[in-house]
Structures are given as C-alpha cells and as structure tokens.
Design a protein around this motif. Structure first.
Motif, short mmCIF file in Angstrom:
data_model
loop_
_atom_site.label_atom_id
_atom_site.label_comp_id
_atom_site.label_asym_id
_atom_site.label_seq_id
_atom_site.Cartn_x
_atom_site.Cartn_y
_atom_site.Cartn_z
N GLU A 38 0.83 -1.21 0.00
CA GLU A 38 0.00 0.00 0.00
C GLU A 38 0.87 1.26 0.00
OE1 GLU A 38 -2.98 0.14 3.08
OE2 GLU A 38 -3.68 -1.89 2.61
N MET A 39 1.89 1.27 0.83
CA MET A 39 2.78 2.43 0.90
C MET A 39 3.52 2.63 -0.43
SD MET A 39 4.40 2.69 4.70
CE MET A 39 4.47 1.01 5.29
N GLU A 40 3.97 1.55 -1.03
CA GLU A 40 4.66 1.67 -2.32
C GLU A 40 3.72 2.21 -3.39
OE1 GLU A 40 6.37 -2.17 -3.05
OE2 GLU A 40 8.07 -1.80 -1.72
N ASN A 41 2.47 1.74 -3.39
CA ASN A 41 1.48 2.24 -4.35
C ASN A 41 1.20 3.74 -4.12
OD1 ASN A 41 1.15 -0.19 -5.70
ND2 ASN A 41 -0.55 -0.86 -4.40
N GLU A 42 1.08 4.11 -2.84
CA GLU A 42 0.84 5.52 -2.52
C GLU A 42 2.04 6.37 -2.96
OE1 GLU A 42 -0.25 8.42 1.29
OE2 GLU A 42 0.04 6.26 1.62
N LEU A 43 3.23 5.87 -2.75
CA LEU A 43 4.44 6.57 -3.17
C LEU A 43 4.45 6.76 -4.69
CD1 LEU A 43 7.14 7.76 -2.20
CD2 LEU A 43 8.14 5.51 -2.55
N ILE A 44 4.06 5.76 -5.43
CA ILE A 44 4.01 5.86 -6.89
C ILE A 44 2.99 6.91 -7.31
CG2 ILE A 44 3.34 4.63 -9.00
CD1 ILE A 44 4.55 2.07 -7.71
N LYS A 45 1.80 6.90 -6.65
CA LYS A 45 0.77 7.90 -6.96
C LYS A 45 1.26 9.31 -6.66
CE LYS A 45 -3.32 4.99 -6.31
NZ LYS A 45 -4.50 4.76 -5.48
N LEU A 46 1.92 9.50 -5.51
CA LEU A 46 2.45 10.82 -5.14
C LEU A 46 3.48 11.31 -6.16
CD1 LEU A 46 2.79 10.53 -1.26
CD2 LEU A 46 1.22 11.99 -2.54
N ASP A 47 4.34 10.40 -6.61
CA ASP A 47 5.32 10.78 -7.64
C ASP A 47 4.62 11.23 -8.91
OD1 ASP A 47 7.57 10.33 -6.09
OD2 ASP A 47 7.86 8.26 -6.79
N GLU A 48 3.56 10.51 -9.30
CA GLU A 48 2.81 10.89 -10.51
C GLU A 48 2.13 12.25 -10.33
OE1 GLU A 48 0.13 7.61 -11.13
OE2 GLU A 48 1.68 6.33 -11.99
N GLU A 49 1.54 12.48 -9.14
CA GLU A 49 0.89 13.78 -8.87
C GLU A 49 1.90 14.93 -8.89
OE1 GLU A 49 -1.33 13.56 -5.23
OE2 GLU A 49 -2.71 12.03 -6.01
N ILE A 50 3.06 14.68 -8.30
CA ILE A 50 4.11 15.71 -8.29
C ILE A 50 4.52 16.05 -9.72
CG2 ILE A 50 6.54 16.13 -7.68
CD1 ILE A 50 5.96 14.62 -5.03
N THR A 51 4.70 15.03 -10.54
CA THR A 51 5.07 15.26 -11.94
C THR A 51 3.99 16.05 -12.66
OG1 THR A 51 6.32 13.18 -11.95
CG2 THR A 51 5.75 14.13 -14.09
N THR A 52 2.72 15.69 -12.43
CA THR A 52 1.61 16.40 -13.06
C THR A 52 1.56 17.85 -12.60
OG1 THR A 52 0.33 14.34 -13.13
CG2 THR A 52 -0.89 16.39 -13.39
N LEU A 53 1.72 18.08 -11.29
CA LEU A 53 1.70 19.44 -10.76
C LEU A 53 2.84 20.28 -11.33
CD1 LEU A 53 0.74 18.78 -7.02
CD2 LEU A 53 -0.66 19.88 -8.79
N LYS A 54 4.02 19.68 -11.50
CA LYS A 54 5.14 20.39 -12.11
C LYS A 54 4.81 20.79 -13.54
CE LYS A 54 8.97 18.49 -9.41
NZ LYS A 54 10.17 17.63 -9.45
#
Length: 187
Positions: A38-54
């Motif tokens: 679950e934590m690894e999946n959340e980390l992947i989602k956060l990385d994707e959101e950060i990339t999108t926000l950038k």
C-alpha cells in the motif's frame, strides 16, 4: 551458531557472528507485506501527482509570461512598480511619519537659527562700521588712497576710482606712437 544467553550487559566483546546477526535485523519488520505494498502504491501515486503538478505549473508560468509580454509588462516596469509600492508602504508607516515630522521641525528650527545668526552678523558689522576704530581705519585708508592717486596721477585732489582709471587710460594713449608718421613718410 551457538546459543547464547541474552543479557543487557554482556561481559564478552562482540564477535563476528554477533555483527552479522545485527546487520540482518530488519528494522521495518513492524510493517506487514500488505501495508508495504500500500505504501509503495501511494508513493508511486504521489510521484505521478508531483510530476503532473510540475507540468501544470510550468504551463501556467508560460502563460503568465505570455500575458505579461502582450501587456507590455517588462521586468524593469515590475521593479519600478514594486519599488513604488514599497516606498508608499514605507511612507505610510508610523515610524516614517514621526521621523519625517521630527526632521521637518528640526529643519525649520535650523532655518530660523541661521536667519537669526545672519541678522546678528549683519547687525554686528553695522555696529563695527559705525565704531570709532573703524572710522579711524577708514579715514587712514582714504588718506593712503589719495596719496597714491596724487603720486600716480599727478593730481592732488581725491577723485573717484573711475576718474583715476580714465586719466590712466588717457596717459597711456598719449604715450603710444601713432601711425600718422609712418603714413606720411611712405608718401
């Protein structure tokens, strides 16, 4: 490995076997495999959101720059505007107002003091000119000037300075040879 008694204060130093055991200890063993996923999946989602926000931020910054260019807003004009706003903000502070009032009052008082000083000096010069000492000095200077005029100009009277200058100019004109003699001899 040999079984050892566990105690807080072992009297024997650590051996290689003990060091290997310590390095194999998993400090994260409090997290289950499911929680880890679950934590690894959340980390992947956060990385994707950060990339999108950038990407969104870069797009908005580009649009921001385009609008500024179309409006003719340059970095220099922005700097001027920021400076003007900062200057205005500073002038509206209580400290600035009090300082300004104090300096204005000090300037007015200084102006009055200099005016009074000038008046006092003028009055002292007037008093000094009317004093007997100054009158005596003035008479001696006039007498000396008259003597010099009489010796230079040949007149005994005390003429004005302009009279002395004009008589000196006439005397120098008489001493200058004329060109009439030269013109007559050439004929």
């Amino acid at each position: 490995m040999e079984p050892r008694q566990q105690g807080l204060l072992d009297k024997e130093p650590l051996k290689e076997v003990d060091e290997d055991m310590v390095s194999e200890v998993d400090l994260n063993n409090t997290v289950t495999e499911e929680e880890r996923e679950e934590m690894e999946n959340e980390l992947i989602k956060l990385d994707e959101e950060i990339t999108t926000l950038k990407q969104v931020l870069a797009s908005k910054e580009k649009r921001h720059l385009e609008l500024k260019q179309k409006l003719g807003i340059t970095p220099l004009s922005e700097l001027r505007q920021n400076f003007s706003k900062s200057w205005y903000d500073m002038q509206t502070t209580t400290a600035y107002k009090k300082t300004s009032e104090t300096l204005t009052t000090a300037g007015q008082r200084t102006s009055v003091a200099f005016s009074n000083l000038g008046n006092a000096i003028t009055r002292k010069f007037g008093d000094m000119r009317n004093s007997p000492s100054f009158k005596s000095f003035e008479e001696k200077v006039e007498s000396t000037v008259s003597n010099i005029k009489s010796k230079v100009g040949g007149t005994g009277g005390a003429g004005s300075f302009e009279d002395v200058l004009s008589s000196a100019a006439q005397a120098s004109a008489q001493d200058t040879p004329t060109n009439n003699v030269t013109e007559n001899s050439e004929r």
